[in-house]
Design an enzyme around this catalytic site. Structure first.
Site, PDB file in Angstrom:
ATOM      1  N   LYS A   1     -10.487  -1.231  10.249  1.00 49.69           N
ATOM      2  CA  LYS A   1     -10.128  -2.273   9.893  1.00 49.69           C
ATOM      3  C   LYS A   1     -10.668  -3.497   9.863  1.00 49.69           C
ATOM      4  O   LYS A   1     -11.141  -4.908   9.503  1.00 49.69           O
ATOM      5  CB  LYS A   1      -9.028  -2.676   8.446  1.00 49.69           C
TER       6      LYS A   1
ATOM      7  N   ASP B   1       3.170  -4.279   8.003  1.00 52.86           N
ATOM      8  CA  ASP B   1       2.372  -3.652   7.566  1.00 52.86           C
ATOM      9  C   ASP B   1       0.970  -4.689   8.251  1.00 52.86           C
ATOM     10  O   ASP B   1       1.073  -5.230   7.345  1.00 52.86           O
ATOM     11  CB  ASP B   1       2.399  -2.220   6.429  1.00 52.86           C
TER      12      ASP B   1
ATOM     13  N   CYS C   1      -4.794   2.465  -4.269  1.00 51.81           N
ATOM     14  CA  CYS C   1      -3.798   2.772  -2.948  1.00 51.81           C
ATOM     15  C   CYS C   1      -2.433   1.617  -3.196  1.00 51.81           C
ATOM     16  O   CYS C   1      -1.319   1.421  -2.231  1.00 51.81           O
ATOM     17  CB  CYS C   1      -3.508   3.607  -1.874  1.00 51.81           C
TER      18      CYS C   1
ATOM     19  N   HIS D   1       0.934  -0.961  -0.280  1.00 54.44           N
ATOM     20  CA  HIS D   1      -0.298   0.263   0.141  1.00 54.44           C
ATOM     21  C   HIS D   1       0.605   0.748  -0.214  1.00 54.44           C
ATOM     22  O   HIS D   1       1.989   1.158   0.969  1.00 54.44           O
ATOM     23  CB  HIS D   1      -0.716   0.209   1.495  1.00 54.44           C
TER      24      HIS D   1
ATOM     25  N   GLN E   1      -4.291  -5.072   6.893  1.00 55.83           N
ATOM     26  CA  GLN E   1      -5.219  -6.434   6.321  1.00 55.83           C
ATOM     27  C   GLN E   1      -5.326  -7.573   6.564  1.00 55.83           C
ATOM     28  O   GLN E   1      -6.080  -8.300   6.920  1.00 55.83           O
ATOM     29  CB  GLN E   1      -5.157  -6.208   4.785  1.00 55.83           C
TER      30      GLN E   1
HETATM   31  N1  PMP Z   1      -1.533  -0.555   4.743  1.00 48.90           N
HETATM   32  C1  PMP Z   1      -2.323  -1.434   3.635  1.00 48.90           C
HETATM   33  C2  PMP Z   1      -2.384  -2.813   3.572  1.00 48.90           C
HETATM   34  C3  PMP Z   1      -4.095  -1.031   3.624  1.00 48.90           C
HETATM   35  O1  PMP Z   1      -4.471  -1.823   3.208  1.00 48.90           O
HETATM   36  C4  PMP Z   1      -4.262   0.752   4.647  1.00 48.90           C
HETATM   37  C5  PMP Z   1      -6.015   1.241   4.135  1.00 48.90           C
HETATM   38  N2  PMP Z   1      -6.581   0.507   2.615  1.00 48.90           N
HETATM   39  C6  PMP Z   1      -3.369   0.963   4.870  1.00 48.90           C
HETATM   40  C7  PMP Z   1      -1.726   0.240   4.989  1.00 48.90           C
HETATM   41  C8  PMP Z   1      -3.561   2.569   5.530  1.00 48.90           C
HETATM   42  O2  PMP Z   1      -4.337   2.534   6.377  1.00 48.90           O
HETATM   43  P1  PMP Z   1      -4.970   3.601   6.972  1.00 48.90           P
HETATM   44  O3  PMP Z   1      -5.637   4.451   5.534  1.00 48.90           O
HETATM   45  O4  PMP Z   1      -6.063   3.247   8.045  1.00 48.90           O
HETATM   46  O5  PMP Z   1      -3.651   4.843   7.734  1.00 48.90           O
END
Ligand code: PMP
Length: 407
Positions: A227, A201, A365, A124, A204
């Site tokens: 999430k 990270d 993203c 991401h 997910q």
């Molecule tokens: N890493 C991953 C794998 C994600 O899916 C996301 C959110 N789509 C993020 C980071 C960023 O998370 P947040 O917008 O809650 O900070």
């Protein structure tokens, strides 16, 4: 094995009764954010109706109560991810902020010219851009691990990239775009053999997998509340205590100090050193409630049910010749990421939306991943344990309908 009562579970998520464009909501955008159970919503109501007060001030009864709930929630997170110490749990706004915190504190102190940071092509943007900015500041190098056409990480490539120059490996536990589960255990082991630190990270992973940071032996683990059935604006950074202790503070302000004078300031102990200002008190308490909610279940039962959903959807996908799954034949969670050949993903998303079906379309993203796969984007249906096979049937009926408009 006890059958999960999905009907009862669904009744605990009030939003699932919504009508969208005249149709019952089918919510398949769980990868973007999950829905919230009544227990979490009630925790927020209860906080504002009976407790609201600032924490750590110790001035009166409500403040004491708020502090108790807030610190209990920290302990719930500690147990949720099996961290050794409560001080290893830092509240943040979410995964993005957690990663930026590490980049701007640990990174500032430990990354120098010609050092290398390894990420993967699956990441991401939140787990790419903070490292890119750090590398620009420090004249260091950011190296991406390539991905195979089926969406799996190329581990051989990772092993060829890692060297004594590698200071950090920043890797997603599960890809948000494809649902692929990365072999983080092996990556962490190889990184440590090469004296590199590892940030995972877990945005997910937290809603789907049981996380054990001690068993993983990762140095940092980042995730977001929203999430995993908690509100937006609250998240967690886990870090090994000795590492967090050695890092300089980040934001300056109240709470993170021990003593302030114009001759110099000393800083508070962990975890408060990284928690400047009034925190998201209700968010932390509600994240604790989301953990209580999840703890009612055997997590592996939830995971098995989600696996059933993705297997069902994958099987159904075979009935549409134009549908091509992206991220297949690999270890993955309940994400069906796909394209419909000859059709635009956005058009499909709009037609599904008209039928009350919420999916995500686009690059998710993860632009470097899309580039590597030669795609402009995909359609992503991401399932949670409150979804059903009947809803998946509706998705495929919707896709057939979209075909009649678009082909
Ligand atoms: N890493 C991953 C794998 C994600 O899916 C996301 C959110 N789509 C993020 C980071 C960023 O998370 P947040 O917008 O809650 O900070």
């Amino acid at each position: 094995m006890r059958e999960l009562d999905i009907k009862k579970i669904r009744s605990e998520f009030p939003i699932l009764d919504e009508i969208v464009h005249g149709k019952p909501l089918v919510y398949f955008d769980n990868g973007a954010t999950s829905q919230k159970p009544r227990m979490v919503i009630d925790a927020i109501d209860n906080y504002y109706e009976h407790v609201n007060s600032n924490v750590h001030r110790g001035a009166h009864a409500l403040s004491d109560k708020a502090t108790e709930l807030f610190e209990n929630a920290r302990q719930k997170v500690q147990h949720f991810i099996s961290a050794k110490h409560r001080e290893e749990i830092i509240w943040t706004r979410g995964t993005t902020e957690s990663i930026n915190l590490v980049a701007q504190t640990w990174g500032e102190k430990n990354i120098f010219e010609n050092d290398e940071i390894i990420v993967s092509t699956l990441e991401h943007h939140s787990n790419i851009v903070p490292w890119q900015l750090l590398c620009q500041r420090k004249n260091a190098k950011l190296l991406p691990i390539t991905v195979k056409p089926n969406g799996e990480l190329d581990l051989a490539h990772f092993k060829s990239l890692i060297s004594s120059k590698t200071k950090l490996v920043a890797i997603g536990h599960i890809s948000n775009a494809l649902g692929v589960i990365n072999p983080v255990e092996e990556i962490i082991q190889v990184a440590h053999e090469n004296n590199a630190r590892v940030l995972v990270d877990g945005a997910q992973a937290a809603p789907h997998l049981k996380i054990d940071v001690q068993r993983l032996d990762c140095d940092f683990y980042a995730f977001s509340g929203h999430k995993m059935f908690a509100p937006t604006g609250i998240g967690v950074l886990y870090g090994k205590k000795e590492l967090l202790d050695s890092m300089p503070p980040w934001h300056g302000g109240g709470e993170m100090i021990e003593k302030v004078s114009f001759d110099g300031t000393t800083f508070n102990q962990l975890p408060y050193k990284f928690e400047a200002g009034t925190p998201n008190i209700e968010g932390s308490i509600a994240l604790g409630a989301a953990i209580d909610y999840l703890n009612q279940f055997d997590r592996s039962e939830l995971a098995n049910y989600e696996k059933e959903l993705i297997e069902y959807a994958t099987e159904k996908a075979k009935s549409i010749p134009e549908l091509k799954i992206i991220g297949s034949d690999c270890n993955k969670t309940s994400v069906l990421s796909f394209i419909m050949e000859g059709m635009h993903s956005q058009d499909i998303g709009m037609i599904l939306d008209q039928q009350g079906i919420a999916v995500r379309t686009g690059h998710h993203c993860a632009m470097p991943l899309m580039q590597a796969l030669g795609l402009s984007g995909t359609i992503r249906a991401s399932f949670s344990f409150y979804n059903t096979k009947e809803e998946i049937d509706l998705l495929f009926e919707g896709l057939e309908k979209a075909k009649t408009f678009l082909v």
